[in-house]
Structure formats: C-alpha cells, structure tokens
Scaffold this motif. Structure first.
Motif, PDB file in Angstrom:
ATOM      1  N   SER A 177       0.828  -1.215   0.000  1.00 36.83           N
ATOM      2  CA  SER A 177       0.000   0.000   0.000  1.00 36.83           C
ATOM      3  C   SER A 177       0.861   1.264   0.000  1.00 36.83           C
ATOM      4  O   SER A 177       0.328   2.361  -0.220  1.00 36.83           O
ATOM      5  N   PHE A 178       2.161   1.136   0.234  1.00 33.19           N
ATOM      6  CA  PHE A 178       3.039   2.309   0.235  1.00 33.19           C
ATOM      7  C   PHE A 178       3.246   2.770  -1.201  1.00 33.19           C
ATOM      8  O   PHE A 178       3.543   1.967  -2.085  1.00 33.19           O
ATOM      9  N   LYS A 179       3.097   4.061  -1.429  1.00 34.44           N
ATOM     10  CA  LYS A 179       3.032   4.635  -2.777  1.00 34.44           C
ATOM     11  C   LYS A 179       4.125   4.131  -3.733  1.00 34.44           C
ATOM     12  O   LYS A 179       3.802   3.710  -4.842  1.00 34.44           O
ATOM     13  N   PRO A 180       5.420   4.160  -3.358  1.00 28.57           N
ATOM     14  CA  PRO A 180       6.430   3.712  -4.335  1.00 28.57           C
ATOM     15  C   PRO A 180       6.232   2.256  -4.764  1.00 28.57           C
ATOM     16  O   PRO A 180       6.431   1.920  -5.931  1.00 28.57           O
ATOM     17  N   ILE A 181       5.832   1.405  -3.836  1.00 27.11           N
ATOM     18  CA  ILE A 181       5.623  -0.015  -4.146  1.00 27.11           C
ATOM     19  C   ILE A 181       4.333  -0.187  -4.937  1.00 27.11           C
ATOM     20  O   ILE A 181       4.284  -0.912  -5.934  1.00 27.11           O
ATOM     21  N   LYS A 182       3.289   0.499  -4.496  1.00 27.06           N
ATOM     22  CA  LYS A 182       1.994   0.457  -5.181  1.00 27.06           C
ATOM     23  C   LYS A 182       2.154   0.909  -6.640  1.00 27.06           C
ATOM     24  O   LYS A 182       1.633   0.265  -7.555  1.00 27.06           O
ATOM     25  N   ASN A 183       2.893   1.990  -6.859  1.00 27.69           N
ATOM     26  CA  ASN A 183       3.111   2.496  -8.220  1.00 27.69           C
ATOM     27  C   ASN A 183       3.854   1.489  -9.080  1.00 27.69           C
ATOM     28  O   ASN A 183       3.502   1.284 -10.238  1.00 27.69           O
ATOM     29  N   LEU A 184       4.872   0.837  -8.511  1.00 32.43           N
ATOM     30  CA  LEU A 184       5.616  -0.187  -9.260  1.00 32.43           C
ATOM     31  C   LEU A 184       4.720  -1.370  -9.621  1.00 32.43           C
ATOM     32  O   LEU A 184       4.788  -1.875 -10.736  1.00 32.43           O
ATOM     33  N   LEU A 185       3.884  -1.789  -8.672  1.00 34.23           N
ATOM     34  CA  LEU A 185       2.971  -2.906  -8.937  1.00 34.23           C
ATOM     35  C   LEU A 185       1.967  -2.540 -10.023  1.00 34.23           C
ATOM     36  O   LEU A 185       1.638  -3.370 -10.884  1.00 34.23           O
ATOM     37  N   GLU A 186       1.493  -1.299  -9.998  1.00 34.07           N
ATOM     38  CA  GLU A 186       0.537  -0.854 -11.035  1.00 34.07           C
ATOM     39  C   GLU A 186       1.193  -0.786 -12.408  1.00 34.07           C
ATOM     40  O   GLU A 186       0.569  -1.106 -13.413  1.00 34.07           O
ATOM     41  N   GLN A 187       2.458  -0.386 -12.459  1.00 37.02           N
ATOM     42  CA  GLN A 187       3.193  -0.321 -13.720  1.00 37.02           C
ATOM     43  C   GLN A 187       3.372  -1.720 -14.332  1.00 37.02           C
ATOM     44  O   GLN A 187       3.329  -1.894 -15.542  1.00 37.02           O
ATOM     45  N   LYS A 188       3.565  -2.699 -13.449  1.00 40.74           N
ATOM     46  CA  LYS A 188       3.820  -4.063 -13.910  1.00 40.74           C
ATOM     47  C   LYS A 188       2.542  -4.774 -14.359  1.00 40.74           C
ATOM     48  O   LYS A 188       2.588  -5.736 -15.084  1.00 40.74           O
TER      49      LYS A 188
END
Length: 189
Positions: A177-188
């Motif tokens: 749920s932390f933004k940098p990780i969430k953003n990476l997961l969404e990109q993938k």
C-alpha cells in the motif's frame, strides 16, 4: 506507580513489520545512558538493549505485519502493535507513556509525549529495544535477500533501495500500500 514507556520503529520503511516495544523500568536497577535510539550508536544500542531486557521489571515487543499495514494503514497498524506490546507485558502498568502525539486505547491511563524518547527513560528504553529488534529483522532479511541491501538501508526508501527494487522486483515482505511499491505494482500489471 508503574509506568510503561512505549515507542515504535519502522513506520517509514517500505518493507517489514512496524515494531513497537513497551518497557517498565525497575527503579532499583538504574540504567546509564538511556536516550532516543536514533542518538545512539548501533554498538551502544545493542549493549543497552541487553541491559534493559535484563534489568526491566517487564518488557514486550509488539508488531504489525506488512499485510496488516496494507489492510488498515501504517498509523492504525502502529496503534495495534502498541496495544499488543502493552497487553503482552508480564506486569500490568498503572500508566502508559507513548512517544509521539497520539496514543491508542490501552484500557488504562495513557499519555502521548512528543519527543518522549529523549525525555522519559522508560520511553527511551522502549525506543532502544524496538530499534534493535527492527534492525535485527532487516539483518535477517538481508541474509535471505542480499541483493536488496536491507542490512544497509534498513528498508528505508533510499536511492540504492529503489535501484535494487527496479532490478530485482518486489518480495512478499514489501508494504504494497506504500506509494512507491503500489506504483511499481501498477506499472507491472
């Protein structure tokens, strides 16, 4: 009156548990050098953590997992971890003093003290054992996944950490749920 000091470590990192500690110091067994864990060297923290565990009337570690953090958010997970460490104490305190500006409901008298980890010995003690515990978690994770460098950055969002994530992906222990990780997961996806 028995006072439990409570503090947390690990609200900012991208990986691992948020770790809390509660400590009730024994007034008959003073411990020299207690301070905010961030103001002590790693060597001093490790030595003091052993002394605190040996001399305290009671101490307990509380945790909230990355899954819990993702489900209820980091602030609420920290409050739950604080409740866990206080309820896990072998001796029930009369009052709880928490480092920071808020306190969860412990079912007993509690007070939040801003910068309490540098002002109140019991909170300093909790700060130290929580920090040592969380650092040990990161060292254990570093042994399992040396390519991420957890032993160095302790899970905090550093340039080297982001480079390792970019190169090696995300492991189960990340807070999704932390933004940098969430953003990476969404990109993938």
């Amino acid at each position: 009156m028995l006072i439990a000091g409570v503090d947390e470590v690990g609200r900012g990192p991208l990986v691992g548990d948020v770790v809390t500690a509660a400590v009730i110091l024994d007034p008959n067994k003073p411990i020299a050098g207690l301070n905010d864990s961030k103001k002590l060297s790693e060597k001093k923290r490790n030595a003091l953590a052993l002394e605190i565990k040996e001399k305290a009337l009671a101490w307990c570690i509380g945790r909230a997992t990355p899954a819990e953090i993702d489900e209820i958010n980091i602030l609420q997970a920290t409050m739950v971890a604080m409740q866990r460490c206080v309820s896990g104490l072998a001796v029930k305190p009369d009052k709880v003093l928490v480092d920071g500006n808020r306190t969860p409901d412990f079912g007993i008298d509690a007070e939040a003290i801003v910068k309490g980890d540098g002002l109140i010995e019991a909170i300093s003690a909790a700060s130290i054992i929580a920090k040592v515990e969380r650092d040990n978690d990161m060292m254990a994770l570093d042994e399992l996944y040396p390519q991420f460098g957890f032993g160095k950055h302790k899970g905090y969002p550093t340039k080297a950490h982001f480079e390792a994530i970019e190169k090696h992906g995300i492991i189960e222990q990340y807070r999704k749920s932390f933004k940098p990780i969430k953003n990476l997961l969404e990109q993938k996806s």
